[in-house]
Every structure is written in structure tokens, then in C-alpha cells.
Design a protein around this motif. Structure first.
Motif, mmCIF file in Angstrom:
data_model
loop_
_atom_site.group_PDB
_atom_site.id
_atom_site.type_symbol
_atom_site.label_atom_id
_atom_site.label_comp_id
_atom_site.label_asym_id
_atom_site.label_seq_id
_atom_site.Cartn_x
_atom_site.Cartn_y
_atom_site.Cartn_z
ATOM 1 N N ALA A 44 7.636 8.144 6.038
ATOM 2 C CA ALA A 44 7.347 7.661 7.395
ATOM 3 C C ALA A 44 8.573 7.784 8.288
ATOM 4 C CB ALA A 44 6.863 6.215 7.325
ATOM 5 N N GLU A 45 9.773 7.500 7.721
ATOM 6 C CA GLU A 45 11.007 7.622 8.491
ATOM 7 C C GLU A 45 11.284 9.075 8.849
ATOM 8 O OE1 GLU A 45 13.989 5.844 6.076
ATOM 9 O OE2 GLU A 45 13.392 3.782 6.559
ATOM 10 N N ILE A 46 10.949 10.005 7.908
ATOM 11 C CA ILE A 46 11.204 11.434 8.143
ATOM 12 C C ILE A 46 10.375 11.954 9.302
ATOM 13 C CG2 ILE A 46 10.901 13.752 7.158
ATOM 14 C CD1 ILE A 46 11.613 12.532 4.426
ATOM 15 N N GLY A 70 8.917 10.119 11.601
ATOM 16 C CA GLY A 70 9.006 9.259 12.777
ATOM 17 C C GLY A 70 7.728 8.511 13.069
ATOM 18 N N LYS A 71 6.996 8.137 12.029
ATOM 19 C CA LYS A 71 5.741 7.409 12.218
ATOM 20 C C LYS A 71 5.797 6.073 11.496
ATOM 21 C CE LYS A 71 3.621 10.687 14.513
ATOM 22 N NZ LYS A 71 3.155 10.521 15.903
ATOM 23 N N ASP A 72 4.838 5.212 11.819
ATOM 24 C CA ASP A 72 4.775 3.904 11.187
ATOM 25 C C ASP A 72 4.320 4.058 9.732
ATOM 26 O OD1 ASP A 72 4.710 0.848 11.814
ATOM 27 O OD2 ASP A 72 2.874 1.236 10.673
ATOM 28 N N THR A 73 4.879 3.225 8.851
ATOM 29 C CA THR A 73 4.514 3.282 7.428
ATOM 30 C C THR A 73 3.030 3.026 7.223
ATOM 31 O OG1 THR A 73 6.721 2.426 6.869
ATOM 32 C CG2 THR A 73 5.044 2.342 5.153
ATOM 33 N N GLN A 81 6.544 6.247 0.421
ATOM 34 C CA GLN A 81 5.803 6.271 1.682
ATOM 35 C C GLN A 81 6.696 5.844 2.842
ATOM 36 O OE1 GLN A 81 2.003 4.258 1.539
ATOM 37 N NE2 GLN A 81 1.597 4.939 -0.568
ATOM 38 N N ILE A 82 7.563 4.870 2.567
ATOM 39 C CA ILE A 82 8.468 4.389 3.620
ATOM 40 C C ILE A 82 9.436 5.494 4.031
ATOM 41 C CG2 ILE A 82 10.305 2.746 4.154
ATOM 42 C CD1 ILE A 82 8.955 0.760 2.254
ATOM 43 N N GLU A 83 9.972 6.196 3.031
ATOM 44 C CA GLU A 83 10.923 7.270 3.305
ATOM 45 C C GLU A 83 10.259 8.393 4.092
ATOM 46 O OE1 GLU A 83 14.211 9.926 0.821
ATOM 47 O OE2 GLU A 83 12.638 8.795 -0.242
ATOM 48 N N TRP A 106 9.618 11.140 -2.981
ATOM 49 C CA TRP A 106 9.714 10.366 -1.749
ATOM 50 C C TRP A 106 8.745 9.186 -1.798
ATOM 51 C CZ3 TRP A 106 9.302 14.907 2.324
ATOM 52 C CH2 TRP A 106 10.456 15.686 2.264
#
Length: 375
Positions: free
Chosen positions: A31-33, A35-38, A27-29, A25
Motif C-alpha cells: 500500500a505504501e509503494i 500510495g494507496k490506503d491499506t 499488504q501494508i508495504e 511484501w
């Protein structure tokens, strides 16, 4: 048992980075999982942001670890940042304070207050003459282990201070003939309380160092006899009982130890000095010698036989005047023999401390001695 301290603790972000790489994974992926900011994920991985309980919960749910893992990792990391400079020194200082009467020693000016645990440890080692905190103070180097076990650190601290003070006491050369003359001269001064101010001078002429050191809290010490070397006897007193009877009895008791050259191999510490209960033979002998020097035993027993149980004020005063001894000394011996209740004639047990302190080398009772100024 002491807690185990890891050799090195990594920030929680290092573990998060490994977990993401293991799953493939980014970091962006991640963060999406969750529900937080990257930026949050990036700063945690970079060690710039701490993990909060809320963050730990979402990390645990996403990675299947539970939130406790992440909170524990964060706690261990935060503790590791202060542990090298804080925890070890605090533990060491706690050890020193639990073993030695540090607070009292600082209060009395025996050691200096310091924030450095290393400086504190060095001061204690120097004061007690020890090579390490776990070693035995050199004052007791010739004592049997049983004696050391029975001597508290408060008493040892008192003894060490008395010894340091004794080196500064001015005296003539000691001799047994001078000792005998001093005992006779001191006996002539027992009639009045104000003549106790002469004790230090009389002993100094006989080559006996006399020091007064106020006892530490809980030490329960009356006095001690020890020698700086084979020709330098020391009598130390605490004056914890500010009474004429206790003072003279303790003094002549210690002089009997000096006479028999006791206290050379190990100091003799006096606690509840006038009692003969569970005391070794040399202590009983010194007690009897002190009592007999103050009031000959036959004289006292004759007085008791004539007067008992009616020890009137006139009878006590008349007996004391005939023997040229302070009436408080008579009362003290009657109390100790159990023929006179402890509550009777208490007013005759006059205070002597203010007179003794006039000429003696004193530490305590409002006086702080800087040994560097008098050595």
C-alpha cells in the motif's frame, strides 16, 4: 467459433496475494509503494472491491505487469459471476430463435411465451415431434433428404399446425366413391363466391379433413395434401391469395392428389400452385386435372380461338354463364395461359376468404385456436 470459457475464474485479489507473497511484501508495504490506503489492498485481496482502471495502472507499475493484466482479470471474474445463469441460456435461446420461427409461433398462440429456455425448447420439441433440436421433424420422416432441404422451418411449422388442427376436424369415414361424389358436388358450387362456405361440409361428408391455417411470414405456401393415416386424408390451405380462381384451383388440385393417394409418405406442399415450371409430373397432372375440372380444356381452347385477343366483358361473362363457373375462374385461367394480361379483368377475381372461414376449421386471420379445448 464459440469463446473458450474457463472452468473456474478466481477474483483478481487471489493473484495479487500470490504476487505479494512471491516478493515477500506485506499488504501494508505494498500500500505504501502504490500510495494507496491499506484498506483498499485488503478489500481487493478479499474480493470485496473491484479493480478500477486507476488501480490497474498503479498495480501494473508496481508489479511490472502492465495495467491490462489486472483489467482483464477483473473483467473475466465479473463475467464468470453471471455466465452460468445468463450466457449459456442466452446463447441457447438465440439458437432456438435463429432456427425456428419462435416469435411468429408465440404470436399465433402455437407455443406459449416463456422466460425459461428449457421450457421453450421443450415446447418446440413437442410441437415439431422431435427428440432433439438437431433432429429432423417426424412429419418428414419418410421424405428424402432433398425434400427436407427444400422445406423451410416456416413451412414445416405451418404443416405441423395444420396436422394438429386436422385431428380435431369432424369427418365421416373416407371412401373413393365419396371422394368422386364430393368432386362433382363441389364443381356445382363454382359459379358463385358465397358457395365456398360449403366446402368444409362437403369434404367432411367425404371423409376429407379440411383446415385453413394462415401462413407464417415468408412461408409462401398455398396449400398441402397429407394423410393422418391411410384412411384419413387432409387438405390444408393458407388462403394467402384471397381470390376465387386461386381457391378453386388449389382445392381441385389437392383433391387430385387425394384421388391418387399422394402425400401419404410425405406431405405435398404447394407453392405457386398454378405454375407448371420446374414441377414434377404429378404436380403438372394435378394442375391439368384441376383446370380441366373447372373448365374443360377443349371448351377453353375453343373460346380462346374464337375470341382472342378481344376478351371483352360480355364475352367472358357469356362463356362463364354457359359453363356455370364464376367469371373469375375464366379470367384466372386466361391469365395463367398468358393470353390475357394480368392487369385485365382483375375485378372479376373476387375475394372468398370471408365465406370459407365461416365453416372451416381455422387457425389465423384473427382467430387463435386452443387445441386442448377442441380435442
Amino acid at each position: 467459433m464459440a469463446a473458450r470459457i474457463p472452468a473456474e475464474v478466481f477474483p483478481p485479489g487471489e493473484f495479487l496475494k500470490d504476487e505479494l507473497e512471491a516478493r515477500g511484501w506485506t499488504q501494508i508495504e505494498f500500500a505504501e509503494i502504490i500510495g494507496k490506503d491499506t484498506r483498499l489492498v485488503s478489500e481487493i485481496i478479499g474480493g470485496k472491491r473491484t479493480i478500477t482502471p486507476e488501480t490497474a495502472i498503479v498495480f501494473g507499475e508496481a508489479l511490472g505487469t502492465g495495467p491490462e493484466l489486472w483489467m482483464n482479470l477483473e473483467s473475466q471474474y465479473q463475467l464468470s459471476k453471471v455466465r452460468p445463469s445468463g450466457q449459456i441460456s442466452i446463447a441457447k435461446k438465440a439458437e432456438l430463435h435463429s432456427k425456428f420461427p419462435v416469435r411468429e409461433m408465440i404470436k399465433r398462440g402455437w407455443i406459449e411465451a416463456t422466460k425459461s429456455v428449457d421450457v421453450l425448447e421443450r415446447q418446440l420439441l413437442d410441437f415439431f415431434g422431435m427428440e432433439s433440436i438437431d433432429s429432423t421433424p417426424t412429419f418428414m420422416h419418410a421424405a428424402k433428404k432433398k425434400s427436407y432441404d427444400e422445406t423451410s422451418l416456416q413451412q414445416l411449422a405451418w404443416l405441423c399446425r395444420a396436422r394438429s388442427l386436422a385431428f380435431a376436424a369432424p369427418v365421416d369415414k373416407f371412401s373413393e366413391s365419396k371422394l368422386s361424389h364430393a368432386i362433382m358436388e363441389l364443381r356445382e358450387k363454382v359459379e358463385f363466391v358465397d358457395t365456398t362456405r360449403d366446402v368444409a361440409t362437403v369434404l367432411s361428408r367425404a371423409g376429407i379433413r379440411f383446415v385453413v391455417v394462415e401462413g407464417l411470414a415468408g412461408s409462401k405456401i398455398d396449400g398441402a395434401c397429407f394423410w393422418l393415416d391411410k384412411t384419413a386424408p387432409v387438405i390444408a390451405m393458407s388462403l394467402r391469395f384471397d381470390r376465387v380462381d386461386n381457391f378453386w384451383h388449389t382445392l381441385f388440385h389437392e383433391l387430385d392428389h387425394v384421388k391418387h393417394k399422394e402425400g401419404m409418405s410425405q406431405p405435398i406442399i404447394e407453392i405457386d400452385i398454378q405454375s407448371n415450371e420446374q414441377k414434377p409430373e404429378h404436380e403438372i397432372r394435378a394442375n391439368d386435372a384441376a383446370a380441366d375440372t373447372l373448365i374443360p380444356t377443349k371448351e377453353l381452347e375453343g373460346f380462346i380461338a374464337r375470341v382472342n385477343p378481344f376478351f371483352s366483358d360480355e364475352a367472358v361473362m357469356g362463356f362463364a354463364n354457359r359453363l356455370r363457373v364464376h367469371p373469375g375462374v375464366v379470367v384466372g385461367q386466361l391469365h395463367n395461359r398468358g393470353v390475357l394480361p394480368w392487369s385485365f379483368h382483375r375485378k372479376k377475381l373476387e375475394k372468398i376468404r370471408e365465406y370459407v372461414l365461416e365453416s372451416a376449421l381455422v387457425d389465423g386471420f384473427g382467430r387463435m385456436v386452443n387445441l386442448t379445448d377442441i380435442h
